[in-house]
Design a protein around this motif. Structure first.
Motif, PDB file in Angstrom:
ATOM      1  N   MET A   1      -5.153 -29.405   9.231  1.00 24.26           N
ATOM      2  CA  MET A   1      -6.483 -29.713   8.743  1.00 24.26           C
ATOM      3  C   MET A   1      -7.498 -28.866   9.501  1.00 24.26           C
ATOM      4  SD  MET A   1      -6.385 -31.963   6.433  1.00 24.26           S
ATOM      5  CE  MET A   1      -6.515 -33.625   5.983  1.00 24.26           C
ATOM      6  N   VAL A   2      -8.489 -28.429   8.773  1.00 20.54           N
ATOM      7  CA  VAL A   2      -9.552 -27.636   9.349  1.00 20.54           C
ATOM      8  C   VAL A   2     -10.829 -28.451   9.258  1.00 20.54           C
ATOM      9  CG1 VAL A   2     -10.848 -25.492   9.129  1.00 20.54           C
ATOM     10  CG2 VAL A   2      -8.428 -25.515   8.604  1.00 20.54           C
ATOM     11  N   LYS A   3     -11.598 -28.433  10.340  1.00 22.98           N
ATOM     12  CA  LYS A   3     -12.867 -29.143  10.333  1.00 22.98           C
ATOM     13  C   LYS A   3     -13.991 -28.132  10.207  1.00 22.98           C
ATOM     14  CE  LYS A   3     -11.820 -33.230  13.004  1.00 22.98           C
ATOM     15  NZ  LYS A   3     -12.213 -34.070  14.111  1.00 22.98           N
ATOM     16  N   LYS A   4     -14.966 -28.460   9.387  1.00 28.59           N
ATOM     17  CA  LYS A   4     -16.154 -27.634   9.251  1.00 28.59           C
ATOM     18  C   LYS A   4     -17.335 -28.508   9.629  1.00 28.59           C
ATOM     19  CE  LYS A   4     -18.564 -24.466   6.420  1.00 28.59           C
ATOM     20  NZ  LYS A   4     -18.236 -23.131   6.147  1.00 28.59           N
ATOM     21  N   GLU A   5     -18.105 -28.059  10.591  1.00 29.12           N
ATOM     22  CA  GLU A   5     -19.231 -28.855  11.067  1.00 29.12           C
ATOM     23  C   GLU A   5     -20.509 -28.351  10.425  1.00 29.12           C
ATOM     24  OE1 GLU A   5     -21.428 -29.844  15.233  1.00 29.12           O
ATOM     25  OE2 GLU A   5     -19.258 -29.628  15.239  1.00 29.12           O
TER      26      GLU A   5
ATOM     27  N   ASP B   1     -18.735 -33.955  10.161  1.00 25.66           N
ATOM     28  CA  ASP B   1     -17.565 -33.090  10.058  1.00 25.66           C
ATOM     29  C   ASP B   1     -16.874 -33.370   8.726  1.00 25.66           C
ATOM     30  OD1 ASP B   1     -18.019 -32.091  12.565  1.00 25.66           O
ATOM     31  OD2 ASP B   1     -16.536 -33.366  13.556  1.00 25.66           O
TER      32      ASP B   1
ATOM     33  N   GLU C   1     -13.335 -32.614   6.754  1.00 31.38           N
ATOM     34  CA  GLU C   1     -11.978 -32.115   6.912  1.00 31.38           C
ATOM     35  C   GLU C   1     -11.438 -31.698   5.554  1.00 31.38           C
ATOM     36  OE1 GLU C   1      -9.250 -34.518   9.035  1.00 31.38           O
ATOM     37  OE2 GLU C   1     -10.719 -35.107  10.536  1.00 31.38           O
ATOM     38  N   TYR C   2     -10.742 -30.591   5.549  1.00 29.65           N
ATOM     39  CA  TYR C   2     -10.108 -30.142   4.320  1.00 29.65           C
ATOM     40  C   TYR C   2      -8.820 -29.431   4.660  1.00 29.65           C
ATOM     41  CZ  TYR C   2     -12.306 -25.704   5.567  1.00 29.65           C
ATOM     42  OH  TYR C   2     -12.712 -24.583   6.221  1.00 29.65           O
ATOM     43  N   LYS C   3      -7.927 -29.457   3.709  1.00 28.95           N
ATOM     44  CA  LYS C   3      -6.642 -28.797   3.874  1.00 28.95           C
ATOM     45  C   LYS C   3      -6.783 -27.362   3.383  1.00 28.95           C
ATOM     46  CE  LYS C   3      -1.819 -29.372   2.647  1.00 28.95           C
ATOM     47  NZ  LYS C   3      -0.862 -30.117   1.856  1.00 28.95           N
TER      48      LYS C   3
ATOM     49  N   ASP D   1     -11.964 -26.569   0.399  1.00 32.55           N
ATOM     50  CA  ASP D   1     -11.888 -25.342   1.193  1.00 32.55           C
ATOM     51  C   ASP D   1     -12.878 -24.317   0.620  1.00 32.55           C
ATOM     52  OD1 ASP D   1     -11.178 -23.088   2.599  1.00 32.55           O
ATOM     53  OD2 ASP D   1      -9.098 -23.030   1.901  1.00 32.55           O
TER      54      ASP D   1
END
Length: 99
Positions: free
Chosen positions: A1-5, A11, A13-15, A48
């Protein structure tokens, strides 16, 4: 999972979307397939941001392809008989192809 702030402090989260799927989407978009359109629409619905961007680019490629086909059809470079022959292929009737 990648977090984008984001600047709001939240935050999201998306795969990460598969690069192979993006590549396959480009391949089918370039050859003008309906599969390319479906993959592009799928990519647009992902969280994403990279996948969304690639989905929009693939849609643009397909639209460009359709515009070129429309211009060729309107200018007479593609005769109207091609469309009737294509419709015959879709319904399984190959009789218009006699010469």
């Amino acid at each position: 999972m990648v977090k984008k702030e984001f600047s709001t402090g939240h935050d999201i989260e998306y795969k990460k979307t598969s690069r192979l799927l993006i590549f396959i989407g480009y391949f089918f978009a370039i050859i003008g397939s309906i599969i390319g359109l479906l993959i592009a629409l799928y990519l647009i619905t992902r969280k994403d941001p990279s996948a969304k961007r690639h989905g929009y680019i693939q849609i643009a490629i397909i639209l460009f392809y359709l515009v070129i086909l429309a211009v060729l059809f309107i200018t007479g470079s593609i005769p109207p008989e091609v469309l009737t022959d294509y419709k015959s292929l879709l319904i399984g009737n190959f009789t218009p192809f006699h010469r």
